[in-house]
Design an enzyme around this catalytic site. Structure first.
Site, PDB file in Angstrom:
ATOM      1  CB  SER A 169      31.283  49.955  37.960  1.00  0.00           C
ATOM      2  OG  SER A 169      31.104  49.379  36.684  1.00  0.00           O
ATOM      3  CG  ASP A 276      37.536  45.090  36.040  1.00  0.00           C
ATOM      4  OD1 ASP A 276      36.819  44.759  35.071  1.00  0.00           O
ATOM      5  OD2 ASP A 276      37.437  46.192  36.612  1.00  0.00           O
ATOM      6  CG  HIS A 306      33.688  45.127  36.980  1.00  0.00           C
ATOM      7  ND1 HIS A 306      34.519  46.205  36.822  1.00  0.00           N
ATOM      8  CD2 HIS A 306      32.418  45.615  36.973  1.00  0.00           C
ATOM      9  CE1 HIS A 306      33.795  47.302  36.702  1.00  0.00           C
ATOM     10  NE2 HIS A 306      32.525  46.977  36.800  1.00  0.00           N
TER      11      HIS A 306
END
Length: 332
Positions: A169, A276, A306
């Site tokens: 991320s 995501d 995610h």
């Protein structure tokens, strides 16, 4: 990639409540989320598979890194077996959690054991108290410390010619920007030699929405309004998401840096999931790099959201096995 011009997200989600933060008038955060921490343990007599300890990067900035050393390496080292090094940056939108957060500690333990690597998880400064490029600067300072450190876990167990920069991320975004900086002058990091980047669901942004952002605007695992807020808190005051710190298409020299990555022979692993909202931006990164001749390994899973690897153990295991295969593909 489609670029529809949209109004702000229509979701009724309050992003501050979703992240469990309060933004104070002095541009600090009150962080209320539950974030269990794990302390390091370097006692080889304990029934643990991976030893851990913390090393200071910069006292004044309160930055540090956590080293993860497979315990079996302390035995196999008698045969002078050296291990690859993975420099890891945790996610959470640049604004919360740390390298001591249990979810990232446990992930790095499993990765160190499975890949048989030394992992250095960097704890960088958080925004908005320290807005970008603070985290990018801390990444470089962390790499510099590793390069010059006399710590025996590094000097006795690491193969400095097999180093990988990795993150998930926002941590993948940090790893990406660290890579762009390193490739400008790789000699500055010698004897560390970067072999590749490992980018898991990198967090990129832009003012124009992608198809996946539109489709997954109200995704419960990562609503679009949360993404917007994270960039608002992380970017320098007065700039928008079309800044080089967030938008991979901004910057006149990005293509040149990708060509340098190709010339250095780095490989790039980009891992993403169809559920995501950020997936289209990851696909665009792959496309831009491949156009410049970079060797990219793209891992696309249709299902998954995610951060899925931190809630589904099987997803974490599968991804770490993917990392293992990627790292193992480089000859000693």
């Amino acid at each position: 990639m489609s670029n529809p011009t949209l109004q702000p997200p229509s979701t009724t989600t309050d992003p501050y409540q979703w992240i469990k933060i309060q933004h104070n008038p002095n541009d600090t955060l009150t962080r209320n989320l539950e974030d269990p921490h794990t302390s390091p343990s370097s006692d080889p007599t304990l029934p643990i598979s991976v030893l851990t300890k913390d090393i200071t990067i910069n006292n004044s900035k309160k930055t540090w890194l956590r080293l993860f050393l497979p315990k079996k390496a302390t035995v196999s080292n008698q045969n002078n077996k050296l291990l690859p090094l993975i420099v890891f940056f945790h996610g959470s939108g640049f604004i919360v959690t740390s390298a001591a957060s249990t979810r990232f500690h446990d992930f790095c333990v499993e990765m160190a054991e499975t890949v048989e690597a030394v992992v250095a998880s960097v704890d960088y400064r958080l925004a908005p108290e320290h807005r970008l490029p603070a985290a990018y600067d801390d990444a470089m300072e962390g790499l510099s410390l590793i390069r010059s450190s006399e710590d025996e876990w590094l000097t006795k167990h690491v193969d400095y010619s097999k180093c990988f920069i990795m993150g998930n991320s926002a941590g993948a975004t940090i790893a990406y920007h660290a890579g762009l900086r390193v490739v400008e002058n790789v000699k500055d990091l010698e004897p560390l030699k970067i072999q590749g980047l490992i980018l898991r669901q990198p967090f990129f942004g832009g003012t124009q929405r992608t198809e996946s952002e539109v489709r997954l605007e109200n995704n419960p695992h990562f609503p679009l309004c949360v993404s917007d807020l994270l960039w608002k808190l992380a970017l320098p005051i007065g700039v928008n998401r079309d800044h080089e710190y967030s938008n991979i298409t901004v910057g006149n020299d990005v293509g040149e840096k990708f060509e340098k990555i190709k010339d250095q022979g780095w490989k790039v692993l980009v891992s993403m999931n169809g559920g995501d909202p950020l997936v289209d931006r990851s696909k665009e990164l792959v496309k831009l790099m491949e156009e410049k001749g970079v060797e990219v390994v793209m891992d696309f899973q249709e299902d998954g959201f995610h951060g899925v690897e931190f809630s589904e153990a099987s997803k974490a295991k599968n991804f770490i096995e993917l990392v293992n295969g990627f790292v193992s593909s480089f000859s000693s």
